[in-house]
Design a protein around this motif. Sequence first.
Motif, PDB file in Angstrom:
ATOM      1  N   ARG A 167      40.909  42.868  46.171  1.00  0.00           N
ATOM      2  CA  ARG A 167      42.252  42.078  46.595  1.00  0.00           C
ATOM      3  C   ARG A 167      43.186  42.737  45.386  1.00  0.00           C
ATOM      4  N   TYR A 172      44.452  38.839  49.046  1.00  0.00           N
ATOM      5  CA  TYR A 172      43.295  39.012  49.373  1.00  0.00           C
ATOM      6  C   TYR A 172      43.039  40.355  50.417  1.00  0.00           C
ATOM      7  N   TYR A 595      46.453  40.352  40.795  1.00  0.00           N
ATOM      8  CA  TYR A 595      44.965  40.880  40.581  1.00  0.00           C
ATOM      9  C   TYR A 595      45.056  42.450  40.117  1.00  0.00           C
ATOM     10  N   ALA A 598      44.481  40.348  36.407  1.00  0.00           N
ATOM     11  CA  ALA A 598      43.287  38.806  36.041  1.00  0.00           C
ATOM     12  C   ALA A 598      44.010  38.055  35.001  1.00  0.00           C
TER      13      ALA A 598
END
Length: 669
Positions: A167, A172, A595, A598
């Motif tokens: 991702r 993703y 991403y 995080a």
Amino acid sequence: MQRIAAADYHDIAKVSEPQVAPDGEHVLFVRSVPRDDRDYEATLYRVPIGGGTARPFTRAAGVDSAPRYSPDGERVAFVSTRGDGDRGGDLWLLPTGGGEARQLTEVVDTVTDPVWSPDGQRIAFLQRSTADEREAGLDLDVTDVDGDEPYEREPPDPRVIDRLVYRSEERYFDGTRSHVYVLDVEAGTLERVTDGEFDYVSPEWGDATTLYYGVKRGPEPDDSVEYDLVAYDIEADEAATVTTTTAWKLDLAATADGRLAYPFHPADRGTLHSTEIHVFDRDAGSTHALTDGFDRTVDPTLGFEWGPGDRDLYFVTPDQGAVVLRRIDWDRQAIEVVLDEGHVNGFSVGNHAVAVTQSEWDHPGDVFVATRGGGERNRLTRVNADYLDDRAVPQPEELWFESDGVDIQGWLLTPPDAGPEDSLPLVVEVHGGPHAMWSTSGTMWHEFQALAARGYAVFWSNPRGSTGYGEAHRAAIERDWGAVTMTDVMAGVDHVTDRPSIDGESLFLTGGSFGGYMTAWMVGRTDRFLAANAQRGVYDLVGFYGATDQAFKLVEWDFGTTPLEEPEVLWEHSPVANASQVETPLLLMHAENDYRVAINDAELLYRLLRKRGIDVRLVRYPRDGHELSRSGEPGHIVDRLERVGRWFDGYSPYHDAEPVVADGPDIDG
């Protein structure tokens, strides 16, 4: 005159992606502005190079991007989300003389990186697709399915991960790979020219039958920065690797006679080195290091472009607080400055002129044009004229100060109408990266001005680790992100607070990404700040290594290690390791779909401080990713900036406000 406010973000237009028309008469560009709290409107505009009014070229029916003139100038291809069943952006075509736009593709994912062949017959582009979609031909036409409805990709449930990096940014990959497609414009036929479980990038035409692109292969491409540069012969349907390079991001610029320009930096510890431009000459079979010995890094994110006759190569470099457009003469291999004012975020080279989109201290971005040699810069647009005519925009003061024997550049912005006898609280901003560079404009223009309008002096700088000051300056934070940067930032704070007008007892601190790392690092080592705000920060290097995308290379390269090799080193250099020393009230902000860094980093720091009884808050923004402060949902951008100001106000002796603000739309009330 009104002062700039956080909510003004809804009124500020941005410009990008300039394109000079082949006849040299116009510049096409993208103008984007928030439509509401969730979405943007992005429309193509066209402005005469000789001066005149910029007018819409496309209708405001979606998000338009990536405009590309055909070689003869008769048509413009662009990507747009208009139309039924929007899946992120298809390719459209519009005659420059007027008429209706025609949709060229109905593909499964977003079209990116479109580029015309020199003869105007074909357009190459990138698109992500899964192996099953390619097998079924859905990457070529989503309407070619049984039933009444076009194919729609569904996210896997559950997700099974079989890639090292699965991702990035806000999405993703879900089994998709980036492939190269070629559209025959007149026939309307589309074919994919690459295959396999690899990601292909940066399509670029040489002559009308030669298409170049890059690909990372090998047993673990996600762990590599080595690209094969491939030449694909359209007529023979044959592909051959012509050379290789190592680079964080690839961009290609090719000539009809077989010269291919591309970025290069050493494969080992790449973040500590400058990016150079190499050119492979296919006829001679030789590689030329065009920028060898030039102590500035090249920015491949804005691309390279050959000028008329393929003699000059244009590129962008950060340089001492400016983002500069340069060119290098192929024959003399001499580097010249084309434009060194402001902050360039896009450029296009025509036969007689070069167009740029750039921001400066007094405006957030416009279109400018200059001769290809860099003379006679003219401003073509004032897209925010109505807004700026009624706003007070103070000019930042450039500062140079010494830290550990090194000269550091910074700026100080004071509130509108601030007088010499005033005493001002100070907000200290730390940039991300860590190998980035700030200017007086760019993406921070609105934030800096809004904080100053709120009554704060604002200080920002480019400490060691920043680009724009040479490779030694960039590499000075090797294995030591925190201490070196803090030394430089605090040297700047001491320099600024020596002034009677800056209240050295009313200091506030903020930053995003690496700036968030530094905010958390610094409040664990000093109590000089009354309150702090850490945004989307890296607080645990071990957790970051596991949860990030390809940015795990930052740990391997900047620190020269991994969590398996030296876990104690990464722990010692993680802000959470010193959380027991934090006493400063801290506002944490993070996007839930980030991403790159995080949100678990913020959750860990929040819990550690909360258990100690520190005044800490965590604000989570749904749907957005790491680019929240730059291109996130407009409502979130306004909320973030207003919330930062209110947090500082609550601890400032110069403001009468509560630091804990309510949820929802009344935050700026």
